[in-house]
Design a protein around this motif. Sequence first.
Motif, PDB file in Angstrom:
ATOM      1  N   ARG A 101      36.816  42.159  45.177  1.00  0.00           N
ATOM      2  CA  ARG A 101      37.194  42.431  43.797  1.00  0.00           C
ATOM      3  C   ARG A 101      38.371  41.573  43.321  1.00  0.00           C
ATOM      4  O   ARG A 101      38.702  41.589  42.143  1.00  0.00           O
ATOM      5  CB  ARG A 101      37.562  43.902  43.630  1.00  0.00           C
ATOM      6  CG  ARG A 101      36.435  44.860  43.888  1.00  0.00           C
ATOM      7  CD  ARG A 101      35.386  44.837  42.821  1.00  0.00           C
ATOM      8  NE  ARG A 101      35.974  45.205  41.557  1.00  0.00           N
ATOM      9  CZ  ARG A 101      35.459  44.885  40.387  1.00  0.00           C
ATOM     10  NH1 ARG A 101      34.368  44.205  40.307  1.00  0.00           N
ATOM     11  NH2 ARG A 101      36.054  45.250  39.280  1.00  0.00           N
ATOM     12  N   GLN A 102      38.994  40.838  44.209  1.00  0.00           N
ATOM     13  CA  GLN A 102      40.148  40.026  43.830  1.00  0.00           C
ATOM     14  C   GLN A 102      39.693  38.697  43.234  1.00  0.00           C
ATOM     15  O   GLN A 102      38.639  38.174  43.574  1.00  0.00           O
ATOM     16  CB  GLN A 102      41.033  39.762  45.037  1.00  0.00           C
ATOM     17  CG  GLN A 102      41.698  41.005  45.564  1.00  0.00           C
ATOM     18  CD  GLN A 102      42.499  40.731  46.819  1.00  0.00           C
ATOM     19  OE1 GLN A 102      42.381  39.686  47.430  1.00  0.00           O
ATOM     20  NE2 GLN A 102      43.304  41.698  47.216  1.00  0.00           N
ATOM     21  N   ASP A 103      40.503  38.167  42.340  1.00  0.00           N
ATOM     22  CA  ASP A 103      40.209  36.881  41.734  1.00  0.00           C
ATOM     23  C   ASP A 103      40.388  35.776  42.768  1.00  0.00           C
ATOM     24  O   ASP A 103      41.349  35.769  43.523  1.00  0.00           O
ATOM     25  CB  ASP A 103      41.154  36.641  40.554  1.00  0.00           C
ATOM     26  CG  ASP A 103      40.724  35.471  39.700  1.00  0.00           C
ATOM     27  OD1 ASP A 103      39.520  35.152  39.689  1.00  0.00           O
ATOM     28  OD2 ASP A 103      41.589  34.896  39.027  1.00  0.00           O
ATOM     29  N   ASN A 104      39.444  34.849  42.824  1.00  0.00           N
ATOM     30  CA  ASN A 104      39.522  33.736  43.762  1.00  0.00           C
ATOM     31  C   ASN A 104      39.825  32.465  42.978  1.00  0.00           C
ATOM     32  O   ASN A 104      39.008  32.032  42.162  1.00  0.00           O
ATOM     33  CB  ASN A 104      38.201  33.584  44.522  1.00  0.00           C
ATOM     34  CG  ASN A 104      38.294  32.575  45.638  1.00  0.00           C
ATOM     35  OD1 ASN A 104      39.107  31.653  45.591  1.00  0.00           O
ATOM     36  ND2 ASN A 104      37.466  32.725  46.644  1.00  0.00           N
ATOM     37  N   GLN A 116      40.170  38.880  34.551  1.00  0.00           N
ATOM     38  CA  GLN A 116      40.485  40.279  34.332  1.00  0.00           C
ATOM     39  C   GLN A 116      41.626  40.472  33.344  1.00  0.00           C
ATOM     40  O   GLN A 116      41.816  41.553  32.819  1.00  0.00           O
ATOM     41  CB  GLN A 116      40.783  40.991  35.656  1.00  0.00           C
ATOM     42  CG  GLN A 116      42.087  40.630  36.306  1.00  0.00           C
ATOM     43  CD  GLN A 116      42.037  39.396  37.176  1.00  0.00           C
ATOM     44  OE1 GLN A 116      41.212  38.525  36.993  1.00  0.00           O
ATOM     45  NE2 GLN A 116      42.946  39.303  38.122  1.00  0.00           N
ATOM     46  N   SER A 172      38.775  42.834  48.938  1.00  0.00           N
ATOM     47  CA  SER A 172      38.904  41.386  48.774  1.00  0.00           C
ATOM     48  C   SER A 172      37.809  40.829  47.877  1.00  0.00           C
ATOM     49  O   SER A 172      38.004  39.813  47.215  1.00  0.00           O
ATOM     50  CB  SER A 172      38.892  40.681  50.129  1.00  0.00           C
ATOM     51  OG  SER A 172      37.630  40.817  50.749  1.00  0.00           O
TER      52      SER A 172
END
Length: 71
Positions: free
Chosen positions: A33-36, A45, A31
């Motif tokens: 590494r995920q885009d917020n 990315q 989580s």
Amino acid sequence: MASLPPYADALRHETKLAVFDAITNADFFLSARQDNPRFGFNQWQLDWDGEQEEYVFGQHLSADQMEKLIN
């Protein structure tokens, strides 16, 4: 501990402490590494063209910084 994930929720409930098992840690790592969408550069990315730039160690340093560089 490999056998902790099935009992993690029960331990959290009984001890009122945070319990970090392998599943929780893996979920936390992924989580992060995920885009917020709430902050930061959204969709950052997707902007990369897939080509890695050529880099030489210390290329962005000033002459004074290069003199102090020890490698």
